[in-house]
Design an enzyme around this catalytic site. Structure first.
Site, PDB file in Angstrom:
ATOM      1  N   ASP A 129       0.794  -1.236   0.000  1.00 40.86           N
ATOM      2  CA  ASP A 129       0.000   0.000   0.000  1.00 40.86           C
ATOM      3  C   ASP A 129       0.826   1.284   0.000  1.00 40.86           C
ATOM      4  OD1 ASP A 129       1.046  -0.030   2.560  1.00 40.86           O
ATOM      5  OD2 ASP A 129      -0.873   0.105   3.598  1.00 40.86           O
ATOM      6  N   HIS A 130       2.119   1.200   0.275  1.00 41.09           N
ATOM      7  CA  HIS A 130       2.920   2.410   0.479  1.00 41.09           C
ATOM      8  C   HIS A 130       3.662   2.901  -0.761  1.00 41.09           C
ATOM      9  CE1 HIS A 130       2.169   2.523   4.731  1.00 41.09           C
ATOM     10  NE2 HIS A 130       3.156   3.346   4.984  1.00 41.09           N
ATOM     11  N   ASP A 194       3.547  -0.688  11.376  1.00 41.40           N
ATOM     12  CA  ASP A 194       3.073   0.636  10.983  1.00 41.40           C
ATOM     13  C   ASP A 194       2.459   1.269  12.222  1.00 41.40           C
ATOM     14  OD1 ASP A 194       2.272   2.224   8.198  1.00 41.40           O
ATOM     15  OD2 ASP A 194       0.928   2.637   9.871  1.00 41.40           O
ATOM     16  N   ARG A 476      -2.031  12.618  10.084  1.00 39.85           N
ATOM     17  CA  ARG A 476      -0.736  13.214  10.428  1.00 39.85           C
ATOM     18  C   ARG A 476      -0.487  14.395   9.509  1.00 39.85           C
ATOM     19  NH1 ARG A 476       3.106   8.401  11.564  1.00 39.85           N
ATOM     20  NH2 ARG A 476       1.903   8.371  13.493  1.00 39.85           N
ATOM     21  N   SER A 671       5.889   7.861  12.968  1.00 39.01           N
ATOM     22  CA  SER A 671       5.811   6.544  12.348  1.00 39.01           C
ATOM     23  C   SER A 671       6.592   5.494  13.123  1.00 39.01           C
ATOM     24  CB  SER A 671       6.353   6.638  10.921  1.00 39.01           C
ATOM     25  OG  SER A 671       6.509   5.370  10.358  1.00 39.01           O
ATOM     26  N   ARG A 673       8.605   3.512  11.685  1.00 38.35           N
ATOM     27  CA  ARG A 673       9.692   3.107  10.789  1.00 38.35           C
ATOM     28  C   ARG A 673      11.007   2.863  11.524  1.00 38.35           C
ATOM     29  NH1 ARG A 673       9.195   8.712   7.591  1.00 38.35           N
ATOM     30  NH2 ARG A 673       7.089   7.890   7.685  1.00 38.35           N
TER      31      ARG A 673
END
Length: 782
Positions: A129-130, A194, A476, A671, A673
């Site tokens: 999806d990213h 995520d 965000r 995030s 990440r």
């Protein structure tokens, strides 16, 4: 082993195990389209086990439990002897499943490959999806993404097949919407790579965002560690009405708690107002709980969840949840660490921003505030969708607003984009006419993906540096988050308010009180939005986008080309040498907010998420250097010249010089990440010293063998100068709860001796000593 025998969509049989899951692959035919069974792969419920563990812990603690405690403690590895103390003890938990999006899954799977394990131990999925950039529209954008990212998609697809992971292809939808439609259920403990994984709390689960290394632990069958969270209660009374929506609840909460008010806590919504909110509305609220730093958020099981489970083809789970509902709601008289009360009867529509999601305004007041602050009031673009607000109800409420404008001959004055949350949502809103209404009013329907919400937006209407305003239904709105333009003022609100403002073209428009002028010259007011919570005709599954893992994927080849610029196999980080870390340079002393977007930018950098060396070229390029108040311009202590942060870090690494970063409050906000932790480790960083950390980032740093440390006295931040040398001393006595010494050597020959706090436990200290959590895992396999 006790099991419950249930029937699936087709004539095949699905076993729901109260212990280990049985995997059954089933499909059904619907109007000529193939739809996967919602139970595939390995979907299972362990309510009996959950109830037994909860009772064990309740008997031990001898007090009523919150819902968050029930779900968390119900997944303890050892509920009989585990030390349980909110806010301090570390819990060892057994999650039910793992979900990964494609950008983070690359590094997670690379780490899993490095572990040497043959197959994942728990049900896991990857969701593409990213990596789909919004340019012109859904079909063209998806085709382009498949071409540009074919190497990465092939890697993820083959790795999924080899290691037993379900693979959702590009175009299938956003990870959190897919999880809500297929895998989340009341009482589940799910971890996802995520930060908006908490979306699943809208279906009564404890769903927590983590880094890839945490996911690897769970996929390897290792108990997952979590500091026992505090529980913040939000009691809702009254009911939503008019233009007020579920989004307004979390926008209000964000204004109350701020971006770090939920750190170390689960936010638990309860009270009579809960029953007035749709299941997907509850998911919206939980999703954006990430913006207040919460570990996750959760709602108690109710009839709204039951309806959603039935509509998404999971009636068996709905029946089980109904049977075990006593364990899926909080005990009477349970205690919260903090209580917030919101009367929904009095809640007005909100809009938060710009530049931070906790700057809350009422829609009725934001226009005048914008004029006072000099924020642009003309709206360039309105954007609805994202993982936060892309449900059938969201699209329906927006369409009801758009239809009124069309009936009066109006279209959007602002550019307008629409992002369906999943292929199922896309197909259903097309069938039911919502997509046509949103398109007719001027909307461009984008691919079923994250798109502009995460910076995947090839925006052409403004130049970088041009001051402008956008309104979104996203979660965000950090500086440059959506379009890489630091001058874009981004505001977050509900999709129906976005739609109304895009029609009016102005931030000053309040649909509750202001009028529009139709094409006939007559003024009219928009009526409050109205739409079905769930489709009366059921969901249309759309196109089949799922690849189930084979029963045996051992013969599947997973190749990473050594010359690839997108993927890179990992080399282990060096072990700690047993000595103090002496005379480290300060790479950068960061001023103010430093999110994971500042540490490891997304947008165009997403393409390098599987290549550690290449993506390290974005290290801290968005952080503001206190020395000159500029971004990505720091002085190299070896040469005395100024250069970029990544280049300077590489110079230090080349010359064998370790370095530290010094930061402010809530460092690493945003995030999940883990690249924000991998990159400093890869380029020679050894410690990050700040006033306070965001939860996920602190854990990610520990996992990669770095030392996340906080000042015992926050004012010691002011004592450190950008040209200092720093020594971390006393590491041979590194132990839980014991402060660490720090000696700051100034260029003028003076020095300061400081004390630093840490939150390491014994297991995490072993990660540091081994060089990383992955190194430690491999040590334990020998």
């Amino acid at each position: 082993m006790a099991c419950i025998l249930l029937r699936c969509f087709s004539s095949k049989v699905l076993w729901w195990s109260l212990g280990r899951p049985y995997h059954v692959s089933t499909v059904s035919q619907q109007k000529g389209k193939v739809s996967l069974s919602r139970y595939e792969p390995g979907h299972y419920v362990k309510y009996n086990t959950l109830k037994e563990k909860v009772q064990t812990v309740r008997d031990r603690l001898n007090h009523p439990l919150t819902l968050a405690e029930k779900v968390v403690y119900g997944h303890l590895e050892d509920p009989r002897s585990q030390n349980i103390e909110r806010g301090s003890s570390y819990l060892r938990l057994i999650p039910d499943r793992v979900a990964m999006q494609d950008a983070t899954a690359q590094m997670a799977m690379l780490q899993f490959i490095s572990s040497g394990l043959p197959r994942v131990a728990v049900p896991s999925t990857i969701h593409c999806d990213h990596l789909i950039e919004a340019q012109t529209g859904s079909e063209a954008d998806l085709l382009r993404a498949k071409d540009i990212n074919k190497e990465v998609y092939h890697f993820l697809a083959t790795a999924s097949a080899k290691y037993g992971v379900g693979f959702w292809k590009p175009g299938s939808g956003i990870i959190h919407q897919i999880v809500l439609e297929n895998y989340a259920f009341p009482g589940v403990l799910l971890i996802g790579t995520d930060s908006h994984t908490p979306n699943g709390g809208g279906l009564g689960g404890v769903c927590i965002g983590v880094g890839g290394a945490d996911a690897v632990d769970v996929m390897a069958g290792i108990a997952w560690e979590l500091k026992c969270p505090k529980v913040i209660g939000v009691r809702l009374t009254g009911s939503l009405k008019g233009w007020s929506s579920p989004k307004d609840i979390i926008l209000k909460v964000a204004g109350i708690l701020t971006v770090k008010g939920g750190t170390g806590a689960i936010v638990e919504y309860h009270g009579p107002g809960v029953d007035t909110i749709s299941c997907t509305g509850m998911a919206t609220i939980c999703n954006m709980g990430a913006e207040i730093g919460a570990t996750t958020s959760i709602f108690p099981y109710n009839h709204r969840m039951n309806n959603y489970l039935n509509k998404t083809g999971r009636s068996e789970i709905a029946d089980l949840a109904e049977h075990y509902k006593d364990v899926l709601v909080p005990d009477e008289n349970c205690k919260y660490d903090r209580l917030v009360e919101i009367n929904l009867d009095e809640l007005e529509p909100h809009i938060n921003g710009p530049f931070t999601p906790d700057l809350a305004h009422k829609v009725s007041e934001v226009g005048s505030m914008a004029e006072q602050k000099g924020w642009p009031t003309d709206i360039k673009v309105g954007l609805i969708g994202s993982c936060t607000n892309s449900s059938y109800e969201d699209m329906g409420r927006s369409a009801s607003v758009a239809k009124q404008a069309l009936d009066h001959g109006l279209k959007c004055k602002s550019a307008f984009t629409v992002t369906p949350g999943s292929e199922q949502i896309r197909a259903t809103i097309e069938r039911d006419g919502y997509a046509k209404i949103l398109s007719d009013v001027g909307g461009v329907v984008l691919a079923n993906a994250c798109g502009p919400c995460i910076g995947q937006w090839d925006r052409k209407d403004v130049k970088k540096g041009e001051k402008n305003t956008i309104v979104t239904s996203y979660n965000r709105n950090f500086t440059g988050r959506n379009d890489a333009n630091p001058a874009t003022h981004a505001f977050v609100t509900s999709p129906e308010i976005v739609t109304a403002m895009a029609i009016a073209g102005s931030l000053k428009f309040n649909p509750e009180t202001d009028s529009l002028t139709g094409s006939d010259g007559q003024k009219f007011k928009l009526k409050s939005p109205n739409a079905e919570e769930l489709p009366a005709k059921g969901f249309d599954p759309g196109v089949d986008t799922y690849q189930a893992p084979p029963a045996d994927g051992s013969s599947t080849n997973v190749n990473v080309n050594s010359t690839s610029q997108r993927l890179q196999l990992l080399s282990p980080f060096n072990k700690w040498n047993g000595e103090d870390l002496k005379d480290m340079v300060v790479l950068i002393k960061v001023k103010g907010k430093c999110t994971t977007d500042h540490i490891s930018a997304a947008g165009p950098w997403l393409k390098y998420r599987g290549h550690l060396d290449n993506i390290s070229n974005n290290l801290l390029i968005g952080a503001v250097n206190i020395e000159n108040e500029e971004a990505n311009k720091i002085c190299c202590q070896l040469t005395g010249s100024f250069g970029s942060v990544p280049d300077t870090a590489r110079n230090y690494k080349k010359n064998g010089v370790n370095w530290v970063v010094v930061g402010d409050e809530n460092y690493g906000e945003g995030s999940s990440r883990e690249h924000a932790a991998l990159e400093p480790r890869h380029l020679g960083g050894r410690a990050i010293i700040v006033k306070s950390f965001a939860r996920i980032h602190e854990t990610n740093l520990k996992k990669q063998g770095l030392l996340p440390l906080t000042f015992c006295d926050p004012t010691d931040y002011d004592k450190i100068r950008p040209d200092d040398r720093i020594s971390i001393v006393g590491l041979k006595g590194f132990s839980p709860g014991k402060t660490i010494g720090c000696v700051v050597h100034h260029k003028d020959g003076s020095k300061d001796e400081l004390l630093l706090n840490h939150t390491f436990n014994e297991t995490q200290i072993e990660w540091f000593k081994a060089g990383s959590a992955l190194n430690r895992m491999k040590e334990l396999q020998k």
